[in-house]
Write an enzyme that holds these catalytic residues in place. Structure first.
Site, mmCIF file in Angstrom:
data_model
loop_
_atom_site.group_PDB
_atom_site.id
_atom_site.type_symbol
_atom_site.label_atom_id
_atom_site.label_comp_id
_atom_site.label_asym_id
_atom_site.label_seq_id
_atom_site.Cartn_x
_atom_site.Cartn_y
_atom_site.Cartn_z
ATOM 1 N N ARG A 1 0.864 -1.182 0.000
ATOM 2 C CA ARG A 1 0.000 0.000 0.000
ATOM 3 C C ARG A 1 0.903 1.235 0.000
ATOM 4 O O ARG A 1 1.806 1.349 0.830
ATOM 5 C CB ARG A 1 -0.868 0.006 1.254
ATOM 6 C CG ARG A 1 -1.655 1.277 1.401
ATOM 7 C CD ARG A 1 -2.581 1.194 2.600
ATOM 8 N NE ARG A 1 -3.345 2.396 2.719
ATOM 9 C CZ ARG A 1 -3.383 3.164 3.812
ATOM 10 N NH1 ARG A 1 -2.691 2.836 4.885
ATOM 11 N NH2 ARG A 1 -4.110 4.249 3.835
ATOM 12 N N ARG B 1 -9.029 14.188 13.493
ATOM 13 C CA ARG B 1 -8.873 15.178 12.413
ATOM 14 C C ARG B 1 -10.141 16.007 12.284
ATOM 15 O O ARG B 1 -11.245 15.471 12.410
ATOM 16 C CB ARG B 1 -8.605 14.480 11.072
ATOM 17 C CG ARG B 1 -7.192 13.995 10.914
ATOM 18 C CD ARG B 1 -7.008 13.221 9.619
ATOM 19 N NE ARG B 1 -6.781 11.818 9.880
ATOM 20 C CZ ARG B 1 -6.786 10.865 8.960
ATOM 21 N NH1 ARG B 1 -7.017 11.166 7.699
ATOM 22 N NH2 ARG B 1 -6.585 9.605 9.283
ATOM 23 N N GLU C 1 -8.956 -4.091 2.362
ATOM 24 C CA GLU C 1 -7.946 -3.380 1.559
ATOM 25 C C GLU C 1 -6.901 -4.364 1.037
ATOM 26 O O GLU C 1 -6.364 -4.185 -0.052
ATOM 27 C CB GLU C 1 -7.298 -2.287 2.408
ATOM 28 C CG GLU C 1 -8.296 -1.174 2.726
ATOM 29 C CD GLU C 1 -7.802 -0.186 3.764
ATOM 30 O OE1 GLU C 1 -7.358 -0.629 4.840
ATOM 31 O OE2 GLU C 1 -7.865 1.023 3.497
#
Ligand code: AMP
Length: 396
Positions: free
Chosen positions: A90, A237, A380
């Site tokens: 990745r 965030r 993923e």
């Protein structure tokens, strides 16, 4: 053909060995050095996990350790390195150059390094993982699979910021989008589950949160932007804030650019608003216990989520399926229920009973809902495996 998947991050390396034809995971595990002593854990399929502390303090050492343990150590997982046909990595940022996965070459490594300016926390570490694997297992083909690539199909109107055009043209300041490996997997899985669902809104809700709008398998909009800081509220965030607010605190509150970086990335979101945690489980527990700011944090999170689902739905001209995935999306019935509140106007109607008791992969829409609502366990690693096979050709 076995593919070794490596996801090299700033505090851990996650790995798995996947048989490409069947997509069966033979084993997976991680090296985690975010707390000391560092820990190595491996979960062979069908056998008990094995864990040990290890003398590792960074990505290079961690990848080297993983590869050593696969064929050496007290209980090797492979008879021979030749059982691994390729390694898929990745890589967070592919910039404009890498809109598809690529085989790693010297030129590709230089390209990933050059993109460090855009992803300083990720690309250098991803590259360290690639280089460590190359040194430990020279000659084994490696493929870089980019988190931005799924969003490379965004139309110009969706990826262009309304700033002077030379910022876009000369500095490549545009919306890139992230979490592409997860969005790509979910788009494919929704297609498998539903047969035909041309218009998808995919909600990847984990520590990082992003939405994508997908038409006929092609991504046409996403909520993360030039960086993974844009869009939805996240664990720590901020997501989108008025850029004028940032100018204001720089000018009048004595903050520097580095302060803003730290505060917006690590001290905002659920943590910043609630003052409790960046972990949704703790925030919702505090909200239930009557902590007012924890309740507010959940309300802001779900308000922004609904608003952004609405924006994606309009981009698509309607929704055939809404998908929830990642830690929060797969596990929090509360966030799914609150996120779907008011979406009846888009033909999205949640079945509260199914929502409360679901196990991914599941459809939790009311039988009569115009749109389906899917909870999908994201993979993923499988996107990396599929891309690695595609790039190298099926010759393992
Ligand atoms: P991820 O980054 O995909 O691992 O997701 C991490 C987020 O998922 C954290 O905010 C966790 O609080 C949240 N999460 C994980 N498990 C659960 C759960 N059972 N219920 C609610 N939230 C969860």
């Amino acid at each position: 053909m076995n593919i070794l998947v490596l996801n090299t991050g700033s505090g851990s390396v996650k790995f798995s060995l996947v048989e490409a034809a069947t997509e069966q995971v033979r084993f997976d595990g991680l090296v985690d050095w975010s707390a000391r002593p560092a820990r190595f854990e491996v979960r062979p399929s069908g056998a008990a996990p094995v864990a040990a502390t290890v003398p590792v303090s960074g990505p290079h050492e961690a990848v080297t350790h993983v590869l050593q343990q696969l064929t050496g150590g007290p209980a090797p997982l492979l008879h021979d390195r030749a059982e691994v046909s390729a390694i898929g990595h990745r890589v967070v940022h592919g910039g404009l150059r890498y809109s598809h996965s690529v085989r790693v070459t010297a030129e590709v490594k230089a390209g990933i390094a050059a993109l460090a300016e855009m992803a300083p926390l990720h690309n250098p570490i991803n590259l360290e993982g690639i280089e460590a694997a190359e040194s430990a297992w020279p000659g084994v083909p490696q493929v870089a699979v980019f988190d931005t690539a799924f969003h490379a199909t965004l139309p110009e109107a969706a990826h262009t910021y309304a700033v002077p055009y030379h910022w876009t043209a000369d500095w490549q300041l545009r919306r890139y989008g992230f979490h592409g490996l997860s969005h790509a997997y979910c788009a494919g899985r929704a297609g498998q589950l539903l047969g035909s669902a041309p218009r998808l809104v995919i909600c990847h809700l984990g520590q990082g949160c992003s939405l994508s709008a997908v038409r006929d398998g092609v991504c046409v909009d996403t909520s993360m932007g030039f960086t993974p800081l844009d869009g939805l509220m996240m664990g720590s965030r901020s997501g989108s804030v008025d850029p004028g607010l940032l100018i204001h605190v720089l000018r009048h509150k004595g903050l520097t650019a580095d302060d803003l970086d730290r505060v917006l990335n690590r001290e905002s979101g659920l943590l910043g608003v609630s003052g409790v945690s960046n972990d949704l489980r703790q925030v919702t527990a505090a909200a239930r216990a009557g902590v007012e700011r924890a309740r507010l944090a959940v309300d802001v999170f779900t308000h922004r989520l609904r608003q952004t689902i609405g924006a994606m739905a309009v981009t698509l001209g309607g929704v055939d399926a809404l998908v929830f995935t990642a830690g929060i999306g797969e596990n929090s019935g509360l966030i799914r229920a609150e996120g779907c509140r008011g979406l009846e106007c888009l033909g999205i109607e949640l079945d509260p009973g199914k929502n409360d008791s679901c196990r991914p992969d599941a459809d939790i829409a009311l039988a009569g809902s115009r749109a389906r609502i899917l909870v999908i366990a994201t993979r993923e690693d499988l996107t990396i495996v599929r891309e690695t096979v595609r790039v190298l050709g099926d010759k393992g």
